[in-house]
Design a protein around this motif. Structure first.
Motif, PDB file in Angstrom:
ATOM      1  N   GLU A 163     -15.336  -0.525   0.520  1.00 23.83           N
ATOM      2  CA  GLU A 163     -13.966  -0.003   0.606  1.00 23.83           C
ATOM      3  C   GLU A 163     -13.929   1.495   0.318  1.00 23.83           C
ATOM      4  O   GLU A 163     -13.180   2.232   0.959  1.00 23.83           O
ATOM      5  CB  GLU A 163     -13.034  -0.747  -0.360  1.00 23.83           C
ATOM      6  CG  GLU A 163     -12.727  -2.159   0.038  1.00 23.83           C
ATOM      7  CD  GLU A 163     -11.841  -2.278   1.264  1.00 23.83           C
ATOM      8  OE1 GLU A 163     -11.336  -1.270   1.778  1.00 23.83           O
ATOM      9  OE2 GLU A 163     -11.647  -3.420   1.718  1.00 23.83           O
ATOM     10  N   VAL A 164     -14.729   1.952  -0.626  1.00 23.62           N
ATOM     11  CA  VAL A 164     -14.779   3.390  -0.930  1.00 23.62           C
ATOM     12  C   VAL A 164     -15.335   4.160   0.262  1.00 23.62           C
ATOM     13  O   VAL A 164     -14.866   5.261   0.569  1.00 23.62           O
ATOM     14  CB  VAL A 164     -15.616   3.648  -2.206  1.00 23.62           C
ATOM     15  CG1 VAL A 164     -15.993   5.102  -2.348  1.00 23.62           C
ATOM     16  CG2 VAL A 164     -14.861   3.188  -3.432  1.00 23.62           C
TER      17      VAL A 164
ATOM     18  N   LEU B  29     -15.675   4.407  -7.037  1.00 24.28           N
ATOM     19  CA  LEU B  29     -17.093   4.582  -6.721  1.00 24.28           C
ATOM     20  C   LEU B  29     -17.949   4.502  -7.984  1.00 24.28           C
ATOM     21  O   LEU B  29     -18.932   3.760  -8.041  1.00 24.28           O
ATOM     22  CB  LEU B  29     -17.311   5.914  -6.009  1.00 24.28           C
ATOM     23  CG  LEU B  29     -18.746   6.278  -5.657  1.00 24.28           C
ATOM     24  CD1 LEU B  29     -19.299   5.296  -4.646  1.00 24.28           C
ATOM     25  CD2 LEU B  29     -18.809   7.697  -5.127  1.00 24.28           C
ATOM     26  N   SER B  30     -17.572   5.244  -9.004  1.00 26.79           N
ATOM     27  CA  SER B  30     -18.383   5.249 -10.225  1.00 26.79           C
ATOM     28  C   SER B  30     -18.331   3.907 -10.944  1.00 26.79           C
ATOM     29  O   SER B  30     -19.349   3.430 -11.459  1.00 26.79           O
ATOM     30  CB  SER B  30     -17.928   6.372 -11.155  1.00 26.79           C
ATOM     31  OG  SER B  30     -16.605   6.173 -11.567  1.00 26.79           O
ATOM     32  N   LEU B  31     -17.170   3.260 -10.978  1.00 29.26           N
ATOM     33  CA  LEU B  31     -17.080   1.960 -11.638  1.00 29.26           C
ATOM     34  C   LEU B  31     -17.870   0.889 -10.891  1.00 29.26           C
ATOM     35  O   LEU B  31     -18.537   0.050 -11.517  1.00 29.26           O
ATOM     36  CB  LEU B  31     -15.618   1.543 -11.784  1.00 29.26           C
ATOM     37  CG  LEU B  31     -14.811   2.292 -12.840  1.00 29.26           C
ATOM     38  CD1 LEU B  31     -13.341   1.914 -12.738  1.00 29.26           C
ATOM     39  CD2 LEU B  31     -15.343   2.032 -14.222  1.00 29.26           C
TER      40      LEU B  31
ATOM     41  N   LYS C 205      -3.385  -0.612  -9.979  1.00 27.27           N
ATOM     42  CA  LYS C 205      -2.525   0.575 -10.013  1.00 27.27           C
ATOM     43  C   LYS C 205      -2.402   1.179  -8.611  1.00 27.27           C
ATOM     44  O   LYS C 205      -1.303   1.523  -8.153  1.00 27.27           O
ATOM     45  CB  LYS C 205      -3.094   1.598 -11.002  1.00 27.27           C
ATOM     46  CG  LYS C 205      -2.460   2.970 -10.950  1.00 27.27           C
ATOM     47  CD  LYS C 205      -1.041   2.954 -11.462  1.00 27.27           C
ATOM     48  CE  LYS C 205      -0.532   4.369 -11.631  1.00 27.27           C
ATOM     49  NZ  LYS C 205       0.498   4.724 -10.699  1.00 27.27           N
ATOM     50  N   GLU C 206      -3.512   1.303  -7.925  1.00 23.94           N
ATOM     51  CA  GLU C 206      -3.476   1.875  -6.574  1.00 23.94           C
ATOM     52  C   GLU C 206      -2.763   0.937  -5.605  1.00 23.94           C
ATOM     53  O   GLU C 206      -2.002   1.393  -4.751  1.00 23.94           O
ATOM     54  CB  GLU C 206      -4.895   2.160  -6.083  1.00 23.94           C
ATOM     55  CG  GLU C 206      -4.953   2.867  -4.763  1.00 23.94           C
ATOM     56  CD  GLU C 206      -4.408   4.281  -4.784  1.00 23.94           C
ATOM     57  OE1 GLU C 206      -4.121   4.800  -3.686  1.00 23.94           O
ATOM     58  OE2 GLU C 206      -4.266   4.881  -5.859  1.00 23.94           O
ATOM     59  N   SER C 207      -2.986  -0.362  -5.728  1.00 24.30           N
ATOM     60  CA  SER C 207      -2.287  -1.316  -4.860  1.00 24.30           C
ATOM     61  C   SER C 207      -0.787  -1.262  -5.102  1.00 24.30           C
ATOM     62  O   SER C 207      -0.001  -1.315  -4.153  1.00 24.30           O
ATOM     63  CB  SER C 207      -2.784  -2.739  -5.118  1.00 24.30           C
ATOM     64  OG  SER C 207      -4.107  -2.869  -4.704  1.00 24.30           O
TER      65      SER C 207
ATOM     66  N   MET D 136      -1.214   7.480  -7.385  1.00 23.09           N
ATOM     67  CA  MET D 136      -2.453   8.003  -7.888  1.00 23.09           C
ATOM     68  C   MET D 136      -3.047   8.929  -6.830  1.00 23.09           C
ATOM     69  O   MET D 136      -2.923   8.688  -5.640  1.00 23.09           O
ATOM     70  CB  MET D 136      -3.403   6.838  -8.209  1.00 23.09           C
ATOM     71  CG  MET D 136      -4.723   7.289  -8.767  1.00 23.09           C
ATOM     72  SD  MET D 136      -5.860   5.943  -9.152  1.00 23.09           S
ATOM     73  CE  MET D 136      -4.974   5.098 -10.410  1.00 23.09           C
ATOM     74  N   ASP D 137      -3.701   9.926  -7.279  1.00 23.54           N
ATOM     75  CA  ASP D 137      -4.332  10.890  -6.392  1.00 23.54           C
ATOM     76  C   ASP D 137      -5.500  10.235  -5.644  1.00 23.54           C
ATOM     77  O   ASP D 137      -6.204   9.384  -6.198  1.00 23.54           O
ATOM     78  CB  ASP D 137      -4.821  12.069  -7.228  1.00 23.54           C
ATOM     79  CG  ASP D 137      -5.209  13.254  -6.395  1.00 23.54           C
ATOM     80  OD1 ASP D 137      -6.287  13.815  -6.640  1.00 23.54           O
ATOM     81  OD2 ASP D 137      -4.436  13.631  -5.492  1.00 23.54           O
ATOM     82  N   PHE D 138      -5.691  10.635  -4.401  1.00 24.45           N
ATOM     83  CA  PHE D 138      -6.724  10.044  -3.554  1.00 24.45           C
ATOM     84  C   PHE D 138      -8.117  10.235  -4.158  1.00 24.45           C
ATOM     85  O   PHE D 138      -8.901   9.286  -4.257  1.00 24.45           O
ATOM     86  CB  PHE D 138      -6.664  10.666  -2.152  1.00 24.45           C
ATOM     87  CG  PHE D 138      -7.858  10.349  -1.306  1.00 24.45           C
ATOM     88  CD1 PHE D 138      -7.979   9.108  -0.723  1.00 24.45           C
ATOM     89  CD2 PHE D 138      -8.854  11.281  -1.113  1.00 24.45           C
ATOM     90  CE1 PHE D 138      -9.083   8.797   0.055  1.00 24.45           C
ATOM     91  CE2 PHE D 138      -9.959  10.985  -0.342  1.00 24.45           C
ATOM     92  CZ  PHE D 138     -10.071   9.746   0.244  1.00 24.45           C
ATOM     93  N   LYS D 139      -8.440  11.444  -4.557  1.00 23.81           N
ATOM     94  CA  LYS D 139      -9.783  11.730  -5.080  1.00 23.81           C
ATOM     95  C   LYS D 139     -10.033  11.006  -6.399  1.00 23.81           C
ATOM     96  O   LYS D 139     -11.144  10.560  -6.658  1.00 23.81           O
ATOM     97  CB  LYS D 139      -9.984  13.233  -5.276  1.00 23.81           C
ATOM     98  CG  LYS D 139     -10.197  13.981  -3.994  1.00 23.81           C
ATOM     99  CD  LYS D 139     -11.503  13.610  -3.353  1.00 23.81           C
ATOM    100  CE  LYS D 139     -11.695  14.412  -2.094  1.00 23.81           C
ATOM    101  NZ  LYS D 139     -12.892  14.042  -1.365  1.00 23.81           N
ATOM    102  N   GLU D 140      -9.011  10.904  -7.246  1.00 26.55           N
ATOM    103  CA  GLU D 140      -9.175  10.184  -8.508  1.00 26.55           C
ATOM    104  C   GLU D 140      -9.512   8.719  -8.250  1.00 26.55           C
ATOM    105  O   GLU D 140     -10.400   8.154  -8.886  1.00 26.55           O
ATOM    106  CB  GLU D 140      -7.907  10.283  -9.353  1.00 26.55           C
ATOM    107  CG  GLU D 140      -7.647  11.645  -9.919  1.00 26.55           C
ATOM    108  CD  GLU D 140      -6.309  11.721 -10.629  1.00 26.55           C
ATOM    109  OE1 GLU D 140      -5.547  10.734 -10.595  1.00 26.55           O
ATOM    110  OE2 GLU D 140      -6.031  12.773 -11.221  1.00 26.55           O
ATOM    111  N   PHE D 141      -8.790   8.106  -7.311  1.00 22.53           N
ATOM    112  CA  PHE D 141      -9.055   6.710  -6.988  1.00 22.53           C
ATOM    113  C   PHE D 141     -10.435   6.556  -6.363  1.00 22.53           C
ATOM    114  O   PHE D 141     -11.200   5.662  -6.740  1.00 22.53           O
ATOM    115  CB  PHE D 141      -7.979   6.164  -6.051  1.00 22.53           C
ATOM    116  CG  PHE D 141      -8.220   4.759  -5.608  1.00 22.53           C
ATOM    117  CD1 PHE D 141      -8.123   3.721  -6.504  1.00 22.53           C
ATOM    118  CD2 PHE D 141      -8.571   4.477  -4.295  1.00 22.53           C
ATOM    119  CE1 PHE D 141      -8.357   2.406  -6.113  1.00 22.53           C
ATOM    120  CE2 PHE D 141      -8.802   3.177  -3.893  1.00 22.53           C
ATOM    121  CZ  PHE D 141      -8.702   2.145  -4.804  1.00 22.53           C
ATOM    122  N   HIS D 142     -10.771   7.417  -5.437  1.00 21.35           N
ATOM    123  CA  HIS D 142     -12.061   7.360  -4.754  1.00 21.35           C
ATOM    124  C   HIS D 142     -13.206   7.493  -5.749  1.00 21.35           C
ATOM    125  O   HIS D 142     -14.115   6.649  -5.795  1.00 21.35           O
ATOM    126  CB  HIS D 142     -12.129   8.472  -3.694  1.00 21.35           C
ATOM    127  CG  HIS D 142     -13.422   8.529  -2.961  1.00 21.35           C
ATOM    128  ND1 HIS D 142     -14.486   9.278  -3.406  1.00 21.35           N
ATOM    129  CD2 HIS D 142     -13.835   7.929  -1.826  1.00 21.35           C
ATOM    130  CE1 HIS D 142     -15.490   9.137  -2.577  1.00 21.35           C
ATOM    131  NE2 HIS D 142     -15.113   8.319  -1.599  1.00 21.35           N
TER     132      HIS D 142
END
Length: 158
Positions: free
Chosen positions: A62-63, A11-13, A130-132, A1-7
């Protein structure tokens, strides 16, 4: 997954989870006489939403350090993936307890807020797993390629 998408997703969730949990707590306390909720149900909702606050604040923390971690060596990124995945495994029983609120006779407003919170919880759990998976269990060559691609794309100044 892309870094910015995960970040941005985490953050928003996490912020949305905190806002909805606060709304459910204050709604249960302030509207108690109007929605006919018992003290035990209200206390159970407050305890569950307090758990959401703890996990929401953890994900926000974490974010906040995510960019620093992705600038470090790959072993630190893998440790991050293991850590956040393990905390999310601890968060899974909390989601099951939130589902148990549907079997109580609550007011429709509270059921709607619980449904929204549950949707946000499932999205957070899915995003983090997914990121893990991408950081821990992906083949080493592919993982290194994606990490380097994210570093070039977001961290190296031209």
């Amino acid at each position: 997954m892309d870094f910015k998408e995960f970040h941005n997703g985490l953050l928003s969730l996490a912020l949305t989870l905190l806002i909805f949990s606060a709304t459910l707590i204050f709604g249960s306390i302030i509207l108690k006489p109007y929605i006919n909720i018992s003290i035990q149900e209200r206390n159970f909702i407050i305890i569950l939403c307090s758990g959401n606050f703890i996990f929401g604040l953890y994900y926000l923390w974490e974010v906040s350090i995510l960019e620093k971690i992705f600038k470090l060596e790959s072993k630190h990124i893998i440790k991050f993936g293991k850590r956040i995945g393990l905390i999310t495994l601890i968060y899974l029983p909390h989601a099951v307890l939130m589902i148990s609120l549907f079997f109580r006779e609550l007011h429709n407003l509270e059921v709607l807020l619980i449904l929204l919170i549950l949707i946000i919880e499932v999205l957070i759990i899915g995003l983090v797993f997914k990121e893990s998976y991408d950081l821990v269990f992906l083949k080493e060559t592919r993982r290194e390629f994606e990490i380097e691609e994210n570093r070039k794309k977001y961290f190296e100044k031209v």
